[in-house]
Enzyme design. Structure first.
Site, PDB file in Angstrom:
ATOM      1  N   LYS A 169      16.630  41.804  52.856  1.00 60.47           N
ATOM      2  CA  LYS A 169      18.000  42.134  52.422  1.00 60.47           C
ATOM      3  C   LYS A 169      18.136  43.630  52.129  1.00 60.47           C
ATOM      4  CE  LYS A 169      17.768  39.363  48.833  1.00 60.47           C
ATOM      5  NZ  LYS A 169      16.377  38.881  48.950  1.00 60.47           N
ATOM      6  N   ARG A 225      23.459  34.718  43.205  1.00 59.40           N
ATOM      7  CA  ARG A 225      22.208  33.960  43.308  1.00 59.40           C
ATOM      8  C   ARG A 225      22.328  32.574  42.717  1.00 59.40           C
ATOM      9  NH1 ARG A 225      18.417  38.754  43.536  1.00 59.40           N
ATOM     10  NH2 ARG A 225      16.400  37.795  43.769  1.00 59.40           N
ATOM     11  N   ARG A 247       4.629  45.321  50.331  1.00 55.09           N
ATOM     12  CA  ARG A 247       5.793  46.209  50.181  1.00 55.09           C
ATOM     13  C   ARG A 247       5.463  47.405  49.297  1.00 55.09           C
ATOM     14  NH1 ARG A 247      11.372  43.898  48.140  1.00 55.09           N
ATOM     15  NH2 ARG A 247      10.057  42.978  46.524  1.00 55.09           N
ATOM     16  N   ARG A 253       6.058  47.096  43.274  1.00 54.57           N
ATOM     17  CA  ARG A 253       6.844  46.491  42.197  1.00 54.57           C
ATOM     18  C   ARG A 253       6.003  45.545  41.346  1.00 54.57           C
ATOM     19  NH1 ARG A 253      12.458  44.477  44.847  1.00 54.57           N
ATOM     20  NH2 ARG A 253      11.923  42.613  43.637  1.00 54.57           N
ATOM     21  N   ARG A 295       9.229  33.254  42.245  1.00 59.43           N
ATOM     22  CA  ARG A 295      10.536  33.729  42.732  1.00 59.43           C
ATOM     23  C   ARG A 295      11.017  32.882  43.911  1.00 59.43           C
ATOM     24  NH1 ARG A 295       8.801  39.571  44.014  1.00 59.43           N
ATOM     25  NH2 ARG A 295      10.872  39.827  44.919  1.00 59.43           N
TER      26      ARG A 295
HETATM   27  P1  AP5 Z   1      12.940  43.922  51.554  1.00 64.61           P
HETATM   28  O1  AP5 Z   1      14.027  44.435  52.429  1.00 64.61           O
HETATM   29  O2  AP5 Z   1      12.530  44.744  50.387  1.00 64.61           O
HETATM   30  O3  AP5 Z   1      13.274  42.411  51.121  1.00 64.61           O
HETATM   31  P2  AP5 Z   1      14.360  41.855  50.112  1.00 64.61           P
HETATM   32  O4  AP5 Z   1      14.965  40.642  50.736  1.00 64.61           O
HETATM   33  O5  AP5 Z   1      15.286  42.917  49.658  1.00 64.61           O
HETATM   34  O6  AP5 Z   1      13.386  41.379  48.955  1.00 64.61           O
HETATM   35  P3  AP5 Z   1      13.431  41.569  47.365  1.00 64.61           P
HETATM   36  O7  AP5 Z   1      12.076  41.192  46.865  1.00 64.61           O
HETATM   37  O8  AP5 Z   1      13.955  42.908  46.970  1.00 64.61           O
HETATM   38  O9  AP5 Z   1      14.423  40.464  46.995  1.00 64.61           O
HETATM   39  P4  AP5 Z   1      14.565  39.784  45.677  1.00 64.61           P
HETATM   40  O10 AP5 Z   1      15.824  39.072  45.942  1.00 64.61           O
HETATM   41  O11 AP5 Z   1      13.450  38.947  45.173  1.00 64.61           O
HETATM   42  O12 AP5 Z   1      14.524  40.981  44.618  1.00 64.61           O
HETATM   43  P5  AP5 Z   1      15.663  41.669  43.767  1.00 64.61           P
HETATM   44  O13 AP5 Z   1      15.285  43.071  43.613  1.00 64.61           O
HETATM   45  O14 AP5 Z   1      17.007  41.315  44.268  1.00 64.61           O
HETATM   46  O15 AP5 Z   1      11.664  43.637  52.495  1.00 64.61           O
HETATM   47  C1  AP5 Z   1      10.429  43.204  51.927  1.00 64.61           C
HETATM   48  C2  AP5 Z   1       9.261  43.825  52.708  1.00 64.61           C
HETATM   49  O16 AP5 Z   1       9.266  43.316  54.045  1.00 64.61           O
HETATM   50  C3  AP5 Z   1       9.352  45.371  52.843  1.00 64.61           C
HETATM   51  O17 AP5 Z   1       8.063  45.878  52.735  1.00 64.61           O
HETATM   52  C4  AP5 Z   1       9.920  45.593  54.260  1.00 64.61           C
HETATM   53  O18 AP5 Z   1       9.446  46.810  54.817  1.00 64.61           O
HETATM   54  C5  AP5 Z   1       9.382  44.386  55.004  1.00 64.61           C
HETATM   55  N1  AP5 Z   1      10.302  43.901  56.031  1.00 64.61           N
HETATM   56  C6  AP5 Z   1      11.663  43.804  55.949  1.00 64.61           C
HETATM   57  N2  AP5 Z   1      12.171  43.280  57.080  1.00 64.61           N
HETATM   58  C7  AP5 Z   1      11.116  43.017  57.888  1.00 64.61           C
HETATM   59  C8  AP5 Z   1      10.997  42.467  59.216  1.00 64.61           C
HETATM   60  N3  AP5 Z   1      12.068  42.072  59.895  1.00 64.61           N
HETATM   61  N4  AP5 Z   1       9.753  42.347  59.742  1.00 64.61           N
HETATM   62  C9  AP5 Z   1       8.644  42.752  59.027  1.00 64.61           C
HETATM   63  N5  AP5 Z   1       8.703  43.290  57.774  1.00 64.61           N
HETATM   64  C10 AP5 Z   1       9.928  43.423  57.223  1.00 64.61           C
HETATM   65  O19 AP5 Z   1      15.500  40.902  42.361  1.00 64.61           O
HETATM   66  C11 AP5 Z   1      14.393  41.108  41.517  1.00 64.61           C
HETATM   67  C12 AP5 Z   1      14.607  40.342  40.223  1.00 64.61           C
HETATM   68  O20 AP5 Z   1      15.791  40.836  39.554  1.00 64.61           O
HETATM   69  C13 AP5 Z   1      14.854  38.845  40.365  1.00 64.61           C
HETATM   70  O21 AP5 Z   1      13.655  38.111  40.457  1.00 64.61           O
HETATM   71  C14 AP5 Z   1      15.644  38.533  39.088  1.00 64.61           C
HETATM   72  O22 AP5 Z   1      14.799  38.467  37.972  1.00 64.61           O
HETATM   73  C15 AP5 Z   1      16.509  39.775  38.940  1.00 64.61           C
HETATM   74  N6  AP5 Z   1      17.812  39.643  39.630  1.00 64.61           N
HETATM   75  C16 AP5 Z   1      18.277  40.409  40.653  1.00 64.61           C
HETATM   76  N7  AP5 Z   1      19.491  39.995  41.029  1.00 64.61           N
HETATM   77  C17 AP5 Z   1      19.810  38.946  40.231  1.00 64.61           C
HETATM   78  C18 AP5 Z   1      20.933  38.076  40.138  1.00 64.61           C
HETATM   79  N8  AP5 Z   1      21.995  38.200  40.984  1.00 64.61           N
HETATM   80  N9  AP5 Z   1      20.917  37.108  39.210  1.00 64.61           N
HETATM   81  C19 AP5 Z   1      19.882  36.968  38.352  1.00 64.61           C
HETATM   82  N10 AP5 Z   1      18.779  37.737  38.379  1.00 64.61           N
HETATM   83  C20 AP5 Z   1      18.747  38.732  39.316  1.00 64.61           C
END
Ligand code: AP5
Length: 215
Positions: free
Chosen positions: A13, A88, A127, A160, A171
């Site tokens: 994402k 979410r 990552r 991270r 997660r």
């Molecule tokens: P990346 O693009 O970083 O993946 P992502 O989907 O953004 O993953 P996140 O871990 O950031 O998502 P998340 O939803 O768990 O975390 P968030 O920060 O929102 O890609 C990942 C890796 O893969 C990278 O190394 C990239 O290079 C590689 N890659 C990408 N595409 C690829 C491909 N096609 N092929 C190969 N490699 C690839 O949330 C963190 C925490 O915050 C949550 O756990 C929660 O506690 C809190 N939080 C955030 N939002 C909310 C909400 N709305 N409600 C409640 N709590 C929340």
């Protein structure tokens, strides 16, 4: 363009949102990035969120709904936005619908990125993220030109806290229980389109743009 990127942790994402931001010139709104910045700055919201994030749990709805409501009213969201990591839960999706109605805005699309579970674990353990500009890399799939430093700004790359395998698995189970039901929610609203997130990063981007152009 008003868009939600939906998908489990590691689906891509953030990677795709940054590319869409560069292409369309509209902001990425990542609740994860906003919460991590609050944790780093030690704000009351950050202190409240940290325990949930470190355990792989969702931060309470009222905290993130407030963040997004405020962010969507800022002037740079006038011509569009990309929501990354929000909503979410069904209550978050309901709150988003109400907020957009009050701003007289409609979503154009919800793109769901599909990736196998074991691939997600491999992506997240490998990552690395830039401390300065937030760009994401992967030690194997998208390595920086120079180990430990960002191609875009030269900032330091870090891993991270929640990218440890045990927290990643938590997660992923939280995603299945609380976020996956949003697929049915947005299918019912006629907005959902799925993209194979297992494809190479640039190919995924082309598929997303293809869907957006068709709408
Ligand atoms: P990346 O693009 O970083 O993946 P992502 O989907 O953004 O993953 P996140 O871990 O950031 O998502 P998340 O939803 O768990 O975390 P968030 O920060 O929102 O890609 C990942 C890796 O893969 C990278 O190394 C990239 O290079 C590689 N890659 C990408 N595409 C690829 C491909 N096609 N092929 C190969 N490699 C690839 O949330 C963190 C925490 O915050 C949550 O756990 C929660 O506690 C809190 N939080 C955030 N939002 C909310 C909400 N709305 N409600 C409640 N709590 C929340």
């Amino acid at each position: 363009m008003k868009l939600i990127l939906l998908g489990p942790p590691g689906a891509g994402k953030g990677t795709q949102a940054k590319m869409l931001t560069d292409h369309f010139g509209i902001p990425q709104i990542s609740t994860g990035d906003i919460l991590r910045a609050a944790v780093k700055d030690g704000t009351p919201m950050g202190l409240r969120a940290k325990g949930y994030m470190d355990s792989g749990l969702l931060v309470p709805d009222e905290v993130v709904v407030g963040i997004v409501r405020e962010r969507l009213q800022q002037s740079d969201c006038k011509s569009g936005f990309i929501l990354d990591g929000f909503p979410r839960t069904v209550p978050q999706a309901d709150a988003l619908r109400e907020t957009l109605e009050s701003l007289a805005k409609d979503l154009d699309a919800v793109i769901s990125l599909k990736v196998d579970t074991e691939a997600l674990v491999g992506r997240l353990t490998g990552r690395r993220t830039c401390r300065q500009c937030g760009r994401g890399f992967h030690v194997v799939f998208d390595p920086p030109r120079q180990t430990g430093s960002c191609d875009a700004c030269g900032g330091e790359l870090y891993q991270r806290d929640d990218d440890r395998e045990e927290t990643i698995r938590k997660r992923l189970s939280v995603y299945s229980e609380q976020t996956a039901p949003l697929e049915a929610y947005y299918t019912g609203a006629g907005l959902l389109a799925s993209v194979d997130g297992m494809l190479e990063i640039n190919v995924v981007q082309q598929r997303i743009r293809g869907i957006l152009q068709a709408r």
